[in-house]
Write a protein that holds these residues in place. Structure first.
Motif, PDB file in Angstrom:
ATOM      1  N   LEU A 193      10.383   5.569   3.292  1.00 41.75           N
ATOM      2  CA  LEU A 193      11.574   6.303   3.735  1.00 41.75           C
ATOM      3  C   LEU A 193      11.156   7.327   4.787  1.00 41.75           C
ATOM      4  N   ALA A 194      10.015   7.940   4.550  1.00 40.02           N
ATOM      5  CA  ALA A 194       9.519   8.961   5.502  1.00 40.02           C
ATOM      6  C   ALA A 194       9.272   8.300   6.852  1.00 40.02           C
ATOM      7  N   VAL A 195       8.665   7.103   6.859  1.00 40.46           N
ATOM      8  CA  VAL A 195       8.375   6.423   8.120  1.00 40.46           C
ATOM      9  C   VAL A 195       9.682   6.142   8.854  1.00 40.46           C
ATOM     10  N   CYS A 196      10.709   5.724   8.109  1.00 36.75           N
ATOM     11  CA  CYS A 196      12.001   5.464   8.753  1.00 36.75           C
ATOM     12  C   CYS A 196      12.554   6.743   9.376  1.00 36.75           C
ATOM     13  N   ARG A 197      12.329   7.858   8.701  1.00 37.65           N
ATOM     14  CA  ARG A 197      12.811   9.162   9.220  1.00 37.65           C
ATOM     15  C   ARG A 197      12.114   9.471  10.544  1.00 37.65           C
ATOM     16  N   TYR A 198      10.812   9.184  10.592  1.00 33.52           N
ATOM     17  CA  TYR A 198      10.054   9.476  11.817  1.00 33.52           C
ATOM     18  C   TYR A 198      10.530   8.569  12.956  1.00 33.52           C
ATOM     19  N   THR A 235       0.846  -1.219   0.000  1.00 33.72           N
ATOM     20  CA  THR A 235       0.000   0.000   0.000  1.00 33.72           C
ATOM     21  C   THR A 235       0.872   1.257   0.000  1.00 33.72           C
ATOM     22  N   LYS A 236       2.142   1.118   0.475  1.00 36.79           N
ATOM     23  CA  LYS A 236       2.938   2.349   0.599  1.00 36.79           C
ATOM     24  C   LYS A 236       3.913   2.480  -0.558  1.00 36.79           C
ATOM     25  N   THR A 237       4.069   3.686  -1.021  1.00 34.34           N
ATOM     26  CA  THR A 237       5.118   3.915  -2.037  1.00 34.34           C
ATOM     27  C   THR A 237       6.464   3.945  -1.296  1.00 34.34           C
ATOM     28  N   PRO A 238       7.543   3.581  -1.969  1.00 34.18           N
ATOM     29  CA  PRO A 238       8.860   3.577  -1.306  1.00 34.18           C
ATOM     30  C   PRO A 238       9.142   4.923  -0.626  1.00 34.18           C
ATOM     31  N   LYS A 239       8.755   6.018  -1.278  1.00 34.84           N
ATOM     32  CA  LYS A 239       9.033   7.358  -0.719  1.00 34.84           C
ATOM     33  C   LYS A 239       8.488   7.442   0.707  1.00 34.84           C
ATOM     34  N   SER A 240       7.229   7.014   0.912  1.00 38.68           N
ATOM     35  CA  SER A 240       6.628   7.194   2.235  1.00 38.68           C
ATOM     36  C   SER A 240       7.229   6.203   3.221  1.00 38.68           C
TER      37      SER A 240
END
Ligand SMILES: Cc1ncccc1N[C@@H](C)c1ccc2c(c1)OCCO2
Length: 117
Positions: A15-20, A8-13
């Motif tokens: 990466l965002a989750v990892c940032r959070y 369901t998630k694009t790779p970009k998001s």
């Protein structure tokens, strides 16, 4: 965090989750994080329930992150800033918790900006 089967998630998001996750771990490890690590016990802090309409803390943010409840980065930043806004509303600037809140906010703002570039 995001199970591999769910596409369901694009790779970009992702990466965002990892940032959070990284940033949240840094917030929790900060020496001034102690007032914000767990929800404020509404029964043991007189007035808190009435004055603070939307309590928030780092543990609750982590749970929301793990349950994929942050669909965009804004909601993550909104919850982190809610922790600091609640702190400024309830605590005097010149108090142990008030000062910890200001230091944590400065730290978060700096790291958030660094991680974005
Ligand atoms: C962030 C915040 N704002 C206003 C009040 C409390 C808190 N934090 C709680 C965990 C807390 C922090 C410190 C405490 C405490 C509870 O209760 C006992 C005395 O010391």
């Amino acid at each position: 965090l995001v199970s591999c089967t769910k596409r369901t998630k694009t790779p970009k998001s992702e990466l965002a989750v990892c940032r959070y996750v990284l940033l949240l771990a840094e917030l929790e490890a900060h020496q001034d994080a102690w007032p914000f690590l767990r929800p404020v016990k509404l029964k043991s802090v007189p007035g808190y329930k009435k004055i603070i309409k939307k309590p928030m803390d780092f543990f609750t943010i982590k749970e929301k992150l793990i349950n994929n409840m942050y669909l965009n980065q804004e909601n993550f930043v909104i919850d982190v800033n809610l922790v600091f806004d609640n702190c400024q509303k309830f605590n005097e600037d010149d108090s142990e918790i008030g000062r910890a809140g200001h230091r944590m906010k400065r730290f978060f703002d700096k790291r958030w900006t660094e991680l974005l570039h």
